[in-house]
Design an enzyme around this catalytic site. Structure first.
Site, PDB file in Angstrom:
ATOM      1  CG  ASN A 190      -0.300   8.344   2.795  1.00  0.00           C
ATOM      2  OD1 ASN A 190      -0.674   7.348   2.181  1.00  0.00           O
ATOM      3  ND2 ASN A 190       0.133   9.443   2.180  1.00  0.00           N
ATOM      4  CG  HIS A 205      -1.211   5.205  -0.485  1.00  0.00           C
ATOM      5  ND1 HIS A 205      -1.797   5.582   0.706  1.00  0.00           N
ATOM      6  CD2 HIS A 205      -2.111   4.386  -1.093  1.00  0.00           C
ATOM      7  CE1 HIS A 205      -2.986   5.004   0.816  1.00  0.00           C
ATOM      8  NE2 HIS A 205      -3.192   4.275  -0.265  1.00  0.00           N
ATOM      9  NE  ARG A 237      -3.825   1.939   2.603  1.00  0.00           N
ATOM     10  CZ  ARG A 237      -3.876   2.567   3.774  1.00  0.00           C
ATOM     11  NH1 ARG A 237      -3.116   2.110   4.772  1.00  0.00           N
ATOM     12  NH2 ARG A 237      -4.651   3.592   3.972  1.00  0.00           N
ATOM     13  CG  HIS A 280      -8.174  -4.196  -1.915  1.00  0.00           C
ATOM     14  ND1 HIS A 280      -9.264  -3.453  -2.310  1.00  0.00           N
ATOM     15  CD2 HIS A 280      -7.171  -3.301  -1.720  1.00  0.00           C
ATOM     16  CE1 HIS A 280      -8.931  -2.175  -2.359  1.00  0.00           C
ATOM     17  NE2 HIS A 280      -7.669  -2.063  -1.994  1.00  0.00           N
TER      18      HIS A 280
END
Length: 333
Positions: free
Chosen positions: A97, A69, A65, A195
């Protein structure tokens, strides 16, 4: 055991658009970038990940992740790792975040590399390699990562708020977000498959469980979410719509294994986020989900790896465009 993929990188780096902008100069990313300057670099990263991720498997999801990001804000330049300075808040201070927790892990990897090869390996490459290796530890694919990124010197909180896709996005907005980075519909579908090892806090999807239509009452859930699943979430996990501490597995039962569980749950209308369900609102995306969910995991692994390589090339800095940070949280000097 990781599935090793050796043929996806070549297919991934020859496309057009911003995802392959690094090819436009002489410093383009390439496999084995550190073979001469720091021959043990990738082995050092992999060894540390293989030692420590099994002790805390959920770290794999946060590394992946963090990489995602990072790439969606100023490109894959490790700007998400920078601390704010002089009272100015950085990307890591933005709401999307605040739940990232792999910073210390990455700092330890970087320290090992600095001991071996001072000032050679970028934090951006450390993040890309660690994310790949963590996926392999959880049984996912292993692929060759093109390296040679430089680290950015700027990190702005508002840019993270503006550019990171949100859990409430519909399909049109999701696809626009990905296309703004030079990525396409297949990348959206396959990268969403991450996911399968994800977790979410209740408040990131609770609007789907409570008062979704405005009628009120405990049964006023998003009708696109399986009713039995929604009721179970309210009863056993998210007792209030404002719960920001309880976490829920995005792939219940196998969230520590990189597999097809996310897509199969999605087809049962059990995706946690509105952005998950959004994949089923577009005919082409739904067809991709159905196809991969019914096939062997190796097919998904290859598609996922290809999209990871493409994402890892978004707006990268090379050569003199960036720096090699000695410490990932602060710019040099």
């Amino acid at each position: 055991m990781a599935v090793v993929l050796t043929m996806v990188v070549l297919a991934a780096v020859v496309g057009s658009g911003r995802a392959s902008a690094a090819e436009e100069d002489g410093w383009r990313l390439r496999q084995g970038f550190y073979e001469q300057s720091c021959p043990q670099a990738e082995q050092i990263v992999r060894h540390y990940v293989e030692q420590h991720v099994p002790l805390a498997p959920s770290v794999a999801a946060t590394l992946l992740r963090t990489h995602f990001h990072d790439c969606f804000v100023r490109g894959c330049d490790a700007s998400v790792l920078l601390n704010g300075t002089n009272g100015a808040e950085a990307e890591k201070d933005a709401a999307p975040n605040l739940t990232l927790r792999g910073f210390a892990f990455l700092d330890r990897v970087k320290a090992l590399l600095e001991h071996e090869c001072p000032g050679v390996v970028s934090c951006a490459d450390v993040l890309a390699l660690a994310a790949r290796d963590a996926i392999a530890v959880l049984g996912g694919p292993f692929w060759r990562v093109p390296t040679g990124r430089r680290d950015g010197r700027v990190s702005v909180k508002q840019e993270a708020l503006d550019q990171i896709p949100t859990p409430t996005m519909n399909f049109t907005d999701l696809l626009a977000s990905f296309r703004s980075k030079g990525l396409e519909l297949p990348d959206l579908v396959w990268l969403s498959g991450a996911h399968t090892i994800g977790i979410a806090h209740c408040d990131s999807f609770s609007e789907r469980l409570y008062n979704f239509t405005g009628r009120g009452g405990p049964s006023d859930a998003d009708p696109s979410l399986d009713a039995v699943y929604a009721a179970n979430l309210r009863r056993t996990k998210c007792a209030t719509p404002t719960d920001n501490t309880t976490i829920v597995e995005m792939d219940p039962g196998s969230f520590l294994t990189f597999d097809l569980g996310y897509y199969r749950g999605l087809l049962k209308r059990r995706g946690l986020f509105q952005s998950d369900h959004a994949l089923l609102t577009d005919a082409a995306a739904q067809a991709d989900v159905e196809s991969v969910a019914g096939g062997p995991p190796e097919v998904f692994f290859q598609l996922f790896a290809r999209s990871m390589v493409r994402m890892g090339m978004v707006d990268v800095k090379t050569g003199g465009e960036g720096e090699i940070r000695r410490h990932c949280a602060v710019v040099n000097g």
